[in-house]
Design a protein around this motif. Structure first.
Motif, PDB file in Angstrom:
ATOM      1  N   UNK A  86     -11.695   0.890  -1.469  1.00 36.53           N
ATOM      2  CA  UNK A  86     -11.653  -0.561  -1.221  1.00 36.53           C
ATOM      3  C   UNK A  86     -10.825  -0.868   0.027  1.00 36.53           C
ATOM      4  N   UNK A  87      -9.750  -0.095   0.221  1.00 35.50           N
ATOM      5  CA  UNK A  87      -8.922  -0.319   1.406  1.00 35.50           C
ATOM      6  C   UNK A  87      -9.657   0.175   2.664  1.00 35.50           C
ATOM      7  N   UNK A  88     -10.266   1.339   2.533  1.00 34.76           N
ATOM      8  CA  UNK A  88     -10.997   1.916   3.674  1.00 34.76           C
ATOM      9  C   UNK A  88     -12.172   1.060   4.122  1.00 34.76           C
ATOM     10  N   UNK A  89     -12.741   0.304   3.182  1.00 34.99           N
ATOM     11  CA  UNK A  89     -13.864  -0.563   3.551  1.00 34.99           C
ATOM     12  C   UNK A  89     -13.404  -1.655   4.511  1.00 34.99           C
ATOM     13  N   UNK A  90     -12.162  -2.101   4.335  1.00 40.66           N
ATOM     14  CA  UNK A  90     -11.604  -3.117   5.233  1.00 40.66           C
ATOM     15  C   UNK A  90     -11.004  -2.477   6.487  1.00 40.66           C
ATOM     16  N   UNK A  91     -10.442  -1.284   6.322  1.00 42.64           N
ATOM     17  CA  UNK A  91      -9.667  -0.665   7.393  1.00 42.64           C
ATOM     18  C   UNK A  91      -9.960   0.836   7.421  1.00 42.64           C
ATOM     19  N   UNK A  94       0.883  -1.163   0.000  1.00 40.77           N
ATOM     20  CA  UNK A  94       0.000   0.000   0.000  1.00 40.77           C
ATOM     21  C   UNK A  94       0.925   1.219   0.000  1.00 40.77           C
ATOM     22  N   UNK A  95       0.940   1.945  -1.092  1.00 34.66           N
ATOM     23  CA  UNK A  95       1.901   3.041  -1.222  1.00 34.66           C
ATOM     24  C   UNK A  95       1.379   4.275  -0.473  1.00 34.66           C
ATOM     25  N   UNK A  96       1.894   4.468   0.731  1.00 32.44           N
ATOM     26  CA  UNK A  96       1.367   5.539   1.587  1.00 32.44           C
ATOM     27  C   UNK A  96       1.599   6.921   0.997  1.00 32.44           C
TER      28      UNK A  96
END
Lengths: 212, 212
Positions: free
Chosen positions: B42-47, B31-33
């Motif tokens: 999609x990432x925010x839905x998990x985290x 995950x390129x910060x």
């Protein structure tokens, strides 16, 4: 057992709640953070970080609120402040750490003082900083709590856990700083449930002997 | 198991070390910060926190590095990353938290960006901020480690623990920021001992597939 704390310290507040939930008596000692008593050499000799809380259990010195609470959990397992299953324990610890690692450290007294001291920020900028991190942190937490399997009357299930122990002092701070909590209905409901409990009530900063 | 991380994230670095010490294979995702990939829906839905690391174990999503490592410890007890006795476990956790709660959160990417963005601090002021919190934190840690019963080849005893897992990434960051480490001989010695171990070497940011 002796607990060294300060009424306004939310890390000390967490340990007070944990002790109360477990029914453990501790002799409370007060370290006046605004007067700098945590920097006294006698205190620093026991606790080089110069922070509260510090728990003295016989000859042993314990620091860091979450480490202290895990110690209380291991030495006094009932009532439990963590669920039984590893996955559920991880969820509770993650909620606790999202507050204890990602909100509170940015907004504690030493940091706010450094912003308006050496960093020369205005009071307005400091307040903006404060509200930014609380709001960002609580926004993520509200999302984590709302749809999640696991959330109940409290952050996890229907018994208070380490997560609630971290949440209530954070919300106390947010209220003091006039952060708008209306976007966080689930958090607000959980905090209200906690505040029904004597263990949380008795740990409230305003009820401590050093309260001002 | 899938570990979502970023080579430079010290929280992800901690989990990589823990997985390596325990010999657990995890499929690494990046995950390129700096490019903001953590903010993708999609990432925010998990985290919802939009942070790394995130560990996916079957259907389960775990966040927060210390919670993930405690989960790995509970589900894969050997080799242990925490001592057996509650008092010793509390010491290890307190060292870990003195880094994970009191140094690292002040100096991570989102905070540094906020200082030079909305808070309008200069790069020089931001660097002063960075060095201040690292130096203050390591000064206390050096005092805690130096005289203490408990310290051995590693922060606690002669096996690496959660404390070393937090220390090495913090020192990696400090080196990158040119923090003077000469006042911390005990810390430096412990980090050198950790870096002898393959588990720490393989977790090094420069060795990750997303390293730049």
């Amino acid at each position: 057992m002796k607990l060294f704390g300060y009424f306004r310290s939310s890390a000390a507040y967490r340990v007070r709640i944990a002790l109360n939930l477990k029914g453990i008596e501790a002799d409370q000692r007060f370290v006046h953070l605004r007067k700098g008593e945590q920097l006294a050499p006698e205190y620093g000799a026991l606790n080089p970080q110069g922070m509260v809380p510090m728990l003295i259990d016989g000859p042993n010195v314990l620091t860091q609120s979450l480490a202290i609470i895990e110690y209380l959990e291991e030495t006094n397992p009932e009532p439990s402040l963590l669920p039984k299953l590893p996955l559920e324990r991880a969820r509770v610890r993650a909620i606790a750490q999202s507050i204890a690692c990602d909100i509170h450290p940015l907004n504690n007294l030493r940091v706010l003082r450094y912003l308006i001291g050496p960093m020369k920020l205005s009071d307005d900028a400091k307040n903006e900083w404060y509200k930014h991190w609380v709001t960002e942190g609580l926004t993520a937490l509200e999302k984590s709590l709302s749809p999640a399997a696991g959330t109940g009357t409290f952050c996890h299930g229907d018994q208070p856990t380490l997560a609630d122990i971290c949440l209530v002092p954070q919300i106390y701070n947010a209220e003091k700083a006039d952060v708008d909590l209306t976007p966080f209905p689930r958090i607000t409901k959980i905090v209200a449930a906690c505040r029904e409990l004597r263990a949380f009530q008795d740990a409230d900063p305003a009820k401590q002997r050093d309260a001002e």
